[in-house]
Enzyme design. Sequence first.
Site, PDB file in Angstrom:
ATOM      1  N   ALA A 279       0.806  -1.216   0.000  1.00  0.00           N
ATOM      2  CA  ALA A 279       0.000   0.000   0.000  1.00  0.00           C
ATOM      3  C   ALA A 279       0.843   1.271   0.000  1.00  0.00           C
ATOM      4  O   ALA A 279       0.291   2.370   0.055  1.00  0.00           O
ATOM      5  CB  ALA A 279      -0.929  -0.005   1.216  1.00  0.00           C
ATOM      6  N   HIS A 280       2.174   1.162  -0.082  1.00  0.00           N
ATOM      7  CA  HIS A 280       3.028   2.347  -0.091  1.00  0.00           C
ATOM      8  C   HIS A 280       2.926   3.059  -1.441  1.00  0.00           C
ATOM      9  O   HIS A 280       2.982   2.412  -2.493  1.00  0.00           O
ATOM     10  CB  HIS A 280       4.486   1.963   0.181  1.00  0.00           C
ATOM     11  CG  HIS A 280       4.739   1.549   1.599  1.00  0.00           C
ATOM     12  ND1 HIS A 280       5.523   2.269   2.467  1.00  0.00           N
ATOM     13  CD2 HIS A 280       4.294   0.482   2.314  1.00  0.00           C
ATOM     14  CE1 HIS A 280       5.555   1.674   3.636  1.00  0.00           C
ATOM     15  NE2 HIS A 280       4.817   0.589   3.571  1.00  0.00           N
TER      16      HIS A 280
ATOM     17  N   ASP B 182       0.544  -2.784  13.557  1.00  0.00           N
ATOM     18  CA  ASP B 182       0.385  -2.214  12.216  1.00  0.00           C
ATOM     19  C   ASP B 182      -0.920  -1.425  12.123  1.00  0.00           C
ATOM     20  O   ASP B 182      -1.558  -1.366  11.065  1.00  0.00           O
ATOM     21  CB  ASP B 182       0.437  -3.295  11.132  1.00  0.00           C
ATOM     22  CG  ASP B 182       0.758  -2.710   9.753  1.00  0.00           C
ATOM     23  OD1 ASP B 182       1.419  -1.655   9.688  1.00  0.00           O
ATOM     24  OD2 ASP B 182       0.326  -3.286   8.743  1.00  0.00           O
TER      25      ASP B 182
ATOM     26  N   ASN C  85       4.492 -10.976   5.129  1.00  0.00           N
ATOM     27  CA  ASN C  85       3.790  -9.972   4.323  1.00  0.00           C
ATOM     28  C   ASN C  85       4.794  -9.116   3.575  1.00  0.00           C
ATOM     29  O   ASN C  85       5.786  -8.662   4.135  1.00  0.00           O
ATOM     30  CB  ASN C  85       2.904  -9.094   5.204  1.00  0.00           C
ATOM     31  CG  ASN C  85       1.849  -9.901   5.949  1.00  0.00           C
ATOM     32  OD1 ASN C  85       1.801  -9.898   7.169  1.00  0.00           O
ATOM     33  ND2 ASN C  85       1.013 -10.604   5.209  1.00  0.00           N
TER      34      ASN C  85
ATOM     35  N   HIS D  75       9.116  -5.240   2.770  1.00  0.00           N
ATOM     36  CA  HIS D  75       8.715  -4.819   1.425  1.00  0.00           C
ATOM     37  C   HIS D  75       9.882  -5.092   0.468  1.00  0.00           C
ATOM     38  O   HIS D  75      10.352  -4.213  -0.246  1.00  0.00           O
ATOM     39  CB  HIS D  75       8.307  -3.351   1.413  1.00  0.00           C
ATOM     40  CG  HIS D  75       7.039  -3.102   2.167  1.00  0.00           C
ATOM     41  ND1 HIS D  75       5.802  -3.269   1.592  1.00  0.00           N
ATOM     42  CD2 HIS D  75       6.825  -2.737   3.454  1.00  0.00           C
ATOM     43  CE1 HIS D  75       4.865  -2.993   2.498  1.00  0.00           C
ATOM     44  NE2 HIS D  75       5.468  -2.684   3.635  1.00  0.00           N
TER      45      HIS D  75
ATOM     46  N   ARG E  52      11.524 -25.292  -1.140  1.00  0.00           N
ATOM     47  CA  ARG E  52      12.682 -25.136  -2.021  1.00  0.00           C
ATOM     48  C   ARG E  52      13.202 -23.697  -2.057  1.00  0.00           C
ATOM     49  O   ARG E  52      14.223 -23.437  -2.671  1.00  0.00           O
ATOM     50  CB  ARG E  52      12.326 -25.566  -3.458  1.00  0.00           C
ATOM     51  CG  ARG E  52      12.081 -27.061  -3.607  1.00  0.00           C
ATOM     52  CD  ARG E  52      12.127 -27.485  -5.083  1.00  0.00           C
ATOM     53  NE  ARG E  52      11.763 -28.870  -5.217  1.00  0.00           N
ATOM     54  CZ  ARG E  52      10.539 -29.302  -5.506  1.00  0.00           C
ATOM     55  NH1 ARG E  52       9.566 -28.426  -5.695  1.00  0.00           N
ATOM     56  NH2 ARG E  52      10.280 -30.594  -5.613  1.00  0.00           N
TER      57      ARG E  52
ATOM     58  N   GLY F 126      -4.769 -12.616  12.404  1.00  0.00           N
ATOM     59  CA  GLY F 126      -5.402 -13.764  11.770  1.00  0.00           C
ATOM     60  C   GLY F 126      -5.747 -13.542  10.318  1.00  0.00           C
ATOM     61  O   GLY F 126      -6.224 -14.460   9.655  1.00  0.00           O
TER      62      GLY F 126
END
Length: 411
Positions: free
Chosen positions: A148-149, A285, A231, A207, A239, A261
């Site tokens: 969202a940046h 956050d 995230n 990010h 792998r 969650g």
Amino acid sequence: MRWLTNLRLAGDDPARAEAGWRWRVGVDDGGRIARVRPTPPGSRAGGEDWDGDWLSPGGVDLQINGGMGLAFPELSFDDLPRLEALLELLWSDGVDAICPTLVTCAPEALRRALAVLAEARRRHRPGRCRLLGAHLEGPFLAPERRGAHPAQHLQAPSRAALEGLIAGFTGGPDADVALVTLAPELEGADAVIAALRAAGVVVCLGHSGADAVQARRAFALGVGMLTHSFNAMAGLHHRAPGPVGEALLQGEVALGLIADGVHVDPTMAVLLQRLAPRQVVIVSDALAPYGLADGRHRWDERVLLVEDGSCRLEDGTLAGVTLPLLEGVRRLAGWGGLVPASIAAATLAPRRLLGERQPLEQLLLGRPLADTLRWSTATDGHLNWRRPAAVAGGSAAMAGGSEAVPQAPAP
């Protein structure tokens, strides 16, 4: 001296806790903790019986973007009264201190926000959450992982770009800048990491498109945390272990976790905690609508849609939450059953990342009992917290809410 007995410390040595050791805490006439003493299994001592409840310091939130309609990157000096009201709300929500997070924005906006936060820090008083150094989440982020940046304010990392952002501001937990999140695989990031570490700033990987090899190199350069693990970064694949796998292997890298969650499935959150209980650091956050009702809210020039504590942009991009930090503790403890580790993840682990090295019992000494948290498990199995009464016979409202805790599939 008032004595509290039969209590547990959230963050105590696991072996001692497993063996059944409890603690006895003496509170002086001024309501401050003056003695913290272990008691062996089976021993009995006089005093106020806590019935096995846990004692901890208040929460420390390393990633919170605003609240009560304020977005930290948009702060002006006119916002100081509302910012102080937000700090009082955070205190009532069990949070001792925050690293106010400045997401990617125009350099002049970032510098203005840092100046406003510095003034608010000087105005601190009891009953307000303390402002630590800011957490700059950006602008040195991978464009493909920006989430969202806003893309127009991303920058390529360089010493010159860093200087343009924070020249005149100081680094360190109690200074102007405490943490910086960047993508370490970007060209020029090495020099920025070195400059930040020299200034006492914790550098975080986030990010980022880094693979495990690039993450390993970043950790060797001094990167000490993953910003919201899983995230805006590669996941944990058999792998391709990615940054999460490499951080688990390193054993010392903090694992920031949004425990709502939604950002991370409960099963993966519990798996992360079981693999590395002392590395997990719960963050909220939380965004500007924290403390406000669900619905449509403004975020810079965009609209945030808030529903059940989750914030999304109109295109569906997950942007953050409006849940309190300690709600993340309650949820993680409910999913996995690791109560003391979940409490420590929001109260002790963030302090450790910022440089606190004292044992927990030493950290509690001299602290007003009313500034700590008492955690107990309700009859329905949910974890709750409250501020303990400063004097015998006093009362403090139980906190934590009654919101249903999402259940994880059996790990």
